[in-house]
Design a protein around this motif. Sequence first.
Motif, PDB file in Angstrom:
ATOM      1  N   ASP A 187       1.439  -5.678  -1.819  1.00 42.64           N
ATOM      2  CA  ASP A 187      -0.271  -5.685  -1.818  1.00 42.64           C
ATOM      3  C   ASP A 187      -0.800  -4.715  -2.746  1.00 42.64           C
ATOM      4  O   ASP A 187      -1.897  -4.443  -2.502  1.00 42.64           O
ATOM      5  N   GLY A 188       0.031  -4.104  -4.167  1.00 39.67           N
ATOM      6  CA  GLY A 188      -0.740  -3.532  -4.755  1.00 39.67           C
ATOM      7  C   GLY A 188      -0.934  -1.538  -4.449  1.00 39.67           C
ATOM      8  O   GLY A 188      -1.087  -0.965  -5.707  1.00 39.67           O
ATOM      9  N   THR A 189       0.032  -1.332  -3.448  1.00 37.14           N
ATOM     10  CA  THR A 189       0.140  -0.008  -3.156  1.00 37.14           C
ATOM     11  C   THR A 189       1.356   0.966  -3.724  1.00 37.14           C
ATOM     12  O   THR A 189       1.987   0.221  -4.207  1.00 37.14           O
ATOM     13  N   LYS A 190       0.333   2.176  -4.001  1.00 33.15           N
ATOM     14  CA  LYS A 190       1.976   2.926  -4.633  1.00 33.15           C
ATOM     15  C   LYS A 190       2.387   3.634  -3.255  1.00 33.15           C
ATOM     16  O   LYS A 190       1.768   4.958  -3.697  1.00 33.15           O
ATOM     17  N   PRO A 191       3.883   3.663  -3.433  1.00 36.43           N
ATOM     18  CA  PRO A 191       3.972   4.882  -2.423  1.00 36.43           C
ATOM     19  C   PRO A 191       4.217   5.825  -3.386  1.00 36.43           C
ATOM     20  O   PRO A 191       4.669   6.009  -4.066  1.00 36.43           O
ATOM     21  N   VAL A 192       3.543   7.444  -2.308  1.00 39.61           N
ATOM     22  CA  VAL A 192       4.517   7.960  -3.172  1.00 39.61           C
ATOM     23  C   VAL A 192       5.138   9.139  -2.006  1.00 39.61           C
ATOM     24  O   VAL A 192       5.215   8.926  -1.022  1.00 39.61           O
ATOM     25  N   GLY A 193       5.520  10.366  -2.722  1.00 45.73           N
ATOM     26  CA  GLY A 193       6.731  11.640  -2.090  1.00 45.73           C
ATOM     27  C   GLY A 193       7.727  11.188  -0.798  1.00 45.73           C
ATOM     28  O   GLY A 193       8.278   9.851  -1.664  1.00 45.73           O
TER      29      GLY A 193
END
Length: 474
Positions: A187-193
């Motif tokens: 969906d284009g999101t970039k998970p972080v941490g």
Amino acid sequence: KMGNAESNAYQNHLSRFLPEEQSDIDGLFDTLSGSSGSAGAKNAKAGKKTVTLAALQARQSAHTREPLPEPMTARLYNGMKSIDLPGKSSGLSEQVAKEQFVIFMSNLLKGNADEKISIIMRMIAKTGGPLKGKQIQEFTEDLITSVVHVLSYRKELKGWSLENTRDSSSGVKALASELLSELKLPDGTKPVGSQLLETNFDQSVIEDWVYRVPQISVFLSVVIRQGLHVLHSLPDQTNDILNLVPHCKGIKGRGVVSLFDIPAIIYINSHLPAEMQHKWQLLFSSRLHGESFSQLCAHIVNKGPCLVIIRDLDGFLFGGFASHSWEVKPQFQGDNRCFLFSVFPTLAVYTYTGYNDHYMYLNHGQQTMPNGLGMGGQHGYFGLWIDSDYGKGHSKAKPRCTTYNSPQLSAKEDFTLDAMEVWAVGDAPESAGRKGKKSILDVDPQAQALLEMAGKSRQSEGLREPVEEDEDDD
């Protein structure tokens, strides 16, 4: 006999290699299978040669210091074993057949993202299936560690060394997280941490990542070529490994440890214009040349494009790339190839936004304009600023620097300088007075005037750099 389907696929993979490359790969396979030949012969038809993990590890430890760290050897082996051959039960055998070995080499060294991905998935985790971010992080850190290790082992660091650069372990983590920041969910999101570490990524997401982050393929190629010592001496069709690390000049024998670490050098160098990636030369180091703004100007003016790196008192490392020779003048200079970067605690490059052309600025000894070295933003509000009252600086970005979209690079907005280096990149401009015949002061009246104001006019000879021969510093 091999089934036709199998032999065709195998021949297709073999045909990607030049004849001398084929014999190089054959030789490596024979060496590896030779050490496991007797065991292999018992469980393979007609004594067909195979390679075991033990043989790969034995090849590594036959040397006093292994070319590759052990975790990477195991990952390469898992990658080889993951290749399915027609008519064979996949993945059950503990041995690697010649066909698997050749297809592995072909896919990783000559293949596209699609061909690389299933092997990379198995190198990340033996089990296959969706992978957790944490597993991808461990693989990426192993990969970068192996690149630094093998280049050092093979003496391919071109004048850099683990002794004359900052400790690489924090650089490995910083580069891994910068590369992982490119992992995008469908969906284009970039998970972080911590969210990134716990997220499951399927094969298509990882394939997209390998396709968009060229370093992964380049690093794998280095690990295979230099780690297994195969195809390393043959002219390669791709130049991606050629300038992975630039030649280092000007640091040898001077007892200086650079503020850069090897992973940061590799990463920052890849963002420079292609014609500047082959060589870095130390122009100024506050530890060698003292903490004085006029000394800084004398060493960097008219020396061509260069990298400035700063450490503040809190240990943050950051800097900028100046695409043009620095000149002392009250106007902005440079062009849109300039960028700002951070090395620690995060590794990142920030490129121009098109908002304004305030790329780089250097001024000294003027009453009406600010005196100092700046990049991005505006007067009094630079993305990176070193005051001519040497030792003070600022990095202002609320929320971001207008020119480069960079955040605050220093720990505190107004920082105290702990150390600074400037590296010329690419070939020196003709005007810089080659071969030490001239001092910068001979060709730059402004720099001379600066030093006269600072009461140093007659010491200009002392500012001449030791002449460095053009031989490599390796």
